[in-house]
Design an enzyme around this catalytic site. Structure first.
Site, PDB file in Angstrom:
ATOM      1  N   ASP A 170       1.097  -1.000   0.053  1.00 33.76           N
ATOM      2  CA  ASP A 170       0.075  -0.214  -0.020  1.00 33.76           C
ATOM      3  C   ASP A 170       0.696   1.142  -0.124  1.00 33.76           C
ATOM      4  O   ASP A 170       2.372   1.006   0.181  1.00 33.76           O
ATOM      5  CB  ASP A 170      -0.788   0.147   1.216  1.00 33.76           C
ATOM      6  CG  ASP A 170      -2.285   0.506   0.922  1.00 33.76           C
ATOM      7  OD1 ASP A 170      -3.527   0.633   0.621  1.00 33.76           O
ATOM      8  OD2 ASP A 170      -2.141   1.799   0.858  1.00 33.76           O
ATOM      9  N   ASP A 186       3.457   2.777  -3.688  1.00 33.25           N
ATOM     10  CA  ASP A 186       3.139   3.278  -4.564  1.00 33.25           C
ATOM     11  C   ASP A 186       2.760   2.522  -5.913  1.00 33.25           C
ATOM     12  O   ASP A 186       3.630   3.118  -6.830  1.00 33.25           O
ATOM     13  CB  ASP A 186       3.746   4.646  -4.956  1.00 33.25           C
ATOM     14  CG  ASP A 186       2.885   6.046  -5.126  1.00 33.25           C
ATOM     15  OD1 ASP A 186       1.610   5.415  -5.890  1.00 33.25           O
ATOM     16  OD2 ASP A 186       3.391   6.840  -5.321  1.00 33.25           O
ATOM     17  N   TYR A 204     -12.550   8.804 -14.075  1.00 38.34           N
ATOM     18  CA  TYR A 204     -12.576   7.286 -13.699  1.00 38.34           C
ATOM     19  C   TYR A 204     -12.887   6.214 -14.309  1.00 38.34           C
ATOM     20  O   TYR A 204     -12.046   5.549 -14.286  1.00 38.34           O
ATOM     21  CB  TYR A 204     -13.222   7.889 -12.244  1.00 38.34           C
ATOM     22  CG  TYR A 204     -13.451   6.157 -11.375  1.00 38.34           C
ATOM     23  CD1 TYR A 204     -12.366   6.290 -10.558  1.00 38.34           C
ATOM     24  CD2 TYR A 204     -14.295   5.370 -11.583  1.00 38.34           C
ATOM     25  CE1 TYR A 204     -12.184   5.023 -10.241  1.00 38.34           C
ATOM     26  CE2 TYR A 204     -14.313   4.254 -10.942  1.00 38.34           C
ATOM     27  CZ  TYR A 204     -13.697   4.108 -10.141  1.00 38.34           C
ATOM     28  OH  TYR A 204     -13.877   3.315  -8.992  1.00 38.34           O
ATOM     29  N   LYS A 258     -10.962   2.845 -15.548  1.00 41.08           N
ATOM     30  CA  LYS A 258     -11.598   1.184 -15.007  1.00 41.08           C
ATOM     31  C   LYS A 258     -11.892   0.555 -16.842  1.00 41.08           C
ATOM     32  O   LYS A 258     -11.977  -0.445 -16.998  1.00 41.08           O
ATOM     33  CB  LYS A 258     -12.830   1.713 -14.354  1.00 41.08           C
ATOM     34  CG  LYS A 258     -12.691   1.558 -12.857  1.00 41.08           C
ATOM     35  CD  LYS A 258     -11.126   1.195 -12.484  1.00 41.08           C
ATOM     36  CE  LYS A 258     -11.497   1.073 -11.242  1.00 41.08           C
ATOM     37  NZ  LYS A 258     -10.279   0.579  -9.808  1.00 41.08           N
ATOM     38  N   THR A 290     -16.287   0.605   0.992  1.00 39.34           N
ATOM     39  CA  THR A 290     -15.039   0.548   2.108  1.00 39.34           C
ATOM     40  C   THR A 290     -14.878   2.595   2.579  1.00 39.34           C
ATOM     41  O   THR A 290     -15.919   3.315   2.046  1.00 39.34           O
ATOM     42  CB  THR A 290     -14.514   0.502   0.964  1.00 39.34           C
ATOM     43  OG1 THR A 290     -14.390   1.587  -0.045  1.00 39.34           O
ATOM     44  CG2 THR A 290     -14.935  -1.203   0.104  1.00 39.34           C
TER      45      THR A 290
HETATM   46  P1  NAP Z   1     -10.501   2.470  -0.918  1.00 37.66           P
HETATM   47  O1  NAP Z   1     -10.566   1.743   1.037  1.00 37.66           O
HETATM   48  O2  NAP Z   1      -9.627   3.712  -0.476  1.00 37.66           O
HETATM   49  O3  NAP Z   1      -8.430   1.660  -0.076  1.00 37.66           O
HETATM   50  C1  NAP Z   1      -7.802   1.251  -1.412  1.00 37.66           C
HETATM   51  C2  NAP Z   1      -6.580   1.699  -0.952  1.00 37.66           C
HETATM   52  O4  NAP Z   1      -4.986   1.418  -1.817  1.00 37.66           O
HETATM   53  C3  NAP Z   1      -6.011   2.576   0.115  1.00 37.66           C
HETATM   54  O5  NAP Z   1      -5.480   1.657   1.712  1.00 37.66           O
HETATM   55  C4  NAP Z   1      -4.883   4.058  -0.624  1.00 37.66           C
HETATM   56  O6  NAP Z   1      -4.223   4.431   0.277  1.00 37.66           O
HETATM   57  C5  NAP Z   1      -4.222   2.580  -1.853  1.00 37.66           C
HETATM   58  N1  NAP Z   1      -3.570   4.035  -2.519  1.00 37.66           N
HETATM   59  C6  NAP Z   1      -4.141   4.090  -3.186  1.00 37.66           C
HETATM   60  N2  NAP Z   1      -3.306   5.286  -3.574  1.00 37.66           N
HETATM   61  C7  NAP Z   1      -2.556   4.163  -3.733  1.00 37.66           C
HETATM   62  C8  NAP Z   1      -1.140   4.211  -4.791  1.00 37.66           C
HETATM   63  N3  NAP Z   1      -1.428   4.485  -5.293  1.00 37.66           N
HETATM   64  N4  NAP Z   1      -0.508   3.131  -4.738  1.00 37.66           N
HETATM   65  C9  NAP Z   1      -0.451   1.842  -3.902  1.00 37.66           C
HETATM   66  N5  NAP Z   1      -2.301   2.218  -2.824  1.00 37.66           N
HETATM   67  C10 NAP Z   1      -3.023   3.313  -2.789  1.00 37.66           C
HETATM   68  O7  NAP Z   1     -10.750   1.877  -1.708  1.00 37.66           O
HETATM   69  P2  NAP Z   1     -11.627   0.752  -2.131  1.00 37.66           P
HETATM   70  O8  NAP Z   1     -13.111   1.749  -1.905  1.00 37.66           O
HETATM   71  O9  NAP Z   1     -11.298  -0.570  -1.649  1.00 37.66           O
HETATM   72  O10 NAP Z   1     -11.071   0.249  -3.518  1.00 37.66           O
HETATM   73  C11 NAP Z   1     -10.206  -0.776  -3.433  1.00 37.66           C
HETATM   74  C12 NAP Z   1     -10.061  -0.892  -5.861  1.00 37.66           C
HETATM   75  O11 NAP Z   1     -11.378  -1.071  -5.877  1.00 37.66           O
HETATM   76  C13 NAP Z   1      -9.978   0.310  -6.260  1.00 37.66           C
HETATM   77  O12 NAP Z   1      -9.089   0.856  -7.425  1.00 37.66           O
HETATM   78  C14 NAP Z   1     -11.083   1.793  -7.047  1.00 37.66           C
HETATM   79  O13 NAP Z   1     -11.471   2.222  -7.524  1.00 37.66           O
HETATM   80  C15 NAP Z   1     -12.049  -0.137  -6.990  1.00 37.66           C
HETATM   81  N6  NAP Z   1     -14.411   0.684  -6.658  1.00 37.66           N
HETATM   82  C16 NAP Z   1     -14.202   0.630  -5.301  1.00 37.66           C
HETATM   83  C17 NAP Z   1     -15.669   0.748  -5.216  1.00 37.66           C
HETATM   84  C18 NAP Z   1     -16.648   0.917  -4.335  1.00 37.66           C
HETATM   85  O14 NAP Z   1     -17.991   1.796  -4.652  1.00 37.66           O
HETATM   86  N7  NAP Z   1     -15.415   1.076  -3.281  1.00 37.66           N
HETATM   87  C19 NAP Z   1     -17.049   0.210  -6.720  1.00 37.66           C
HETATM   88  C20 NAP Z   1     -15.904   0.065  -7.716  1.00 37.66           C
HETATM   89  C21 NAP Z   1     -14.593  -0.342  -7.640  1.00 37.66           C
HETATM   90  P3  NAP Z   1      -4.945   5.839   0.552  1.00 37.66           P
HETATM   91  O15 NAP Z   1      -6.346   5.834   1.932  1.00 37.66           O
HETATM   92  O16 NAP Z   1      -3.887   6.465   1.508  1.00 37.66           O
HETATM   93  O17 NAP Z   1      -5.477   6.238  -0.558  1.00 37.66           O
END
Ligand code: NAP
Length: 255
Positions: free
Chosen positions: A40, A66, A159, A163, A194
């Site tokens: 992370d 990163d 975004y 995707k 999340t």
């Molecule tokens: P989250 O809770 O924000 O977790 C994402 C993690 O990735 C966080 O720990 C974040 O750190 C870290 N991160 C951000 N930028 C990064 C980078 N450049 N390098 C390495 N780590 C990084 O998000 P999530 O909802 O679990 O989402 C995970 C994935 O699912 C993402 O790709 C998101 O686009 C996708 N997604 C999410 C949803 C949804 O509804 N939640 C729906 C569809 C797709 P920080 O907290 O410091 O940013």
């Protein structure tokens, strides 16, 4: 131990493992017996996740990485293989959301940043994971797309472009590597409860009631429901599944 899967002796690599779906998937891999590299960009949440899993008796390695920096990705993948001796499964999940914006007004810096993390990050991860997997002649990769990889939503062009791009990367690389014993697929989560989504709701960028109503199942998804889809795609049970973009979205894209 997760009775559904046995990944004993296998090694998984998860990006964005400090939070949300990444953490849930890293935990699920670990509970299924895999050694897991947690990566992370956020050292604090990464440390907390590693402590949680180590405390539960799992074999994990925490690496700050990163994904928008290819050198950091290469180093993290190499360190995983150096520590655990192999790489069998990867969930390229790290991603960011950006504020909704009229397509005519979005600053180029926002477009570049969301691409650097969500699309180039997945590209870099796959590239360096495949260097090890092709030498082993086996492996399974799951890339994190979104319902935003399958449909458009006004105000979300950048975004959603990233995707959609993840699905293109997934399909082309899947065709290239299927004959070499490596399966590559994508998961397309709907709106999942999340910290990313909690943050969007807190900032007024998403309305929880509307998001629930938008999914025919009438609720948000849970991170562990994405983890279960990723584990299945990574498992021998999905041995004939190649290059798919699997919606896990409570029915959102079925309408
Ligand atoms: P989250 O809770 O924000 O977790 C994402 C993690 O990735 C966080 O720990 C974040 O750190 C870290 N991160 C951000 N930028 C990064 C980078 N450049 N390098 C390495 N780590 C990084 O998000 P999530 O909802 O679990 O989402 C995970 C994935 O699912 C993402 O790709 C998101 O686009 C996708 N997604 C999410 C949803 C949804 O509804 N939640 C729906 C569809 C797709 P920080 O907290 O410091 O940013």
């Amino acid at each position: 131990m997760n009775p559904a899967y046995d990944f004993t002796g296998q090694v998984a690599f998860v990006t964005g493992a400090g939070s949300g779906m990444g953490l849930a998937t890293a935990r699920a891999f670990a509970e299924s017996g895999a050694a897991v590299a947690l990566t992370d960009a956020d050292a604090e949440s990464l440390d907390a996740a590693a402590q949680q899993l180590t405390g539960a008796g799992h074999q994990v390695l925490a690496l700050t990485c990163d994904v928008s920096d290819e050198d950091q990705v290469a180093a993290a993948v190499d360190r995983t293989v150096a520590a655990f001796g192999r790489l069998d499964m990867a969930f390229n999940n790290a991603g960011i959301q950006v504020p909704p914006c009229d397509a005519a007004d979005e600053p180029v810096e926002v477009f570049d940043r969301v691409n650097a993390v969500n699309l180039r990050g997945v590209w870099a991860c796959m590239k360096h994971e495949l260097r090890h997997m092709r030498a082993q002649a086996g492996g399974a990769i799951v890339n994190c797309s979104s319902l935003g990889g399958l449909v458009g939503i006004p105000g979300r062009a950048s975004y959603h472009a990233t995707k959609h791009g993840v699905i293109g990367l997934t399909k082309s690389a899947a065709l290239e590597y299927a004959p070499r014993g490596i399966r590559i697929n994508a998961v397309c989560p709907g709106t999942i409860d999340t910290p990313m989504v909690t943050g969007m709701i807190a900032k007024g960028e998403l309305d929880r009631a509307q998001a629930e109503a938008d999914q025919p199942i009438n609720r948000l998804g849970r991170a562990d429901e994405i983890a279960q889809a990723v584990l299945w795609l990574s498992s021998p049970g999905a041995g004939f599944v190649v290059g798919v973009a699997l919606p896990v979205d409570g029915g959102y894209v079925a309408r």
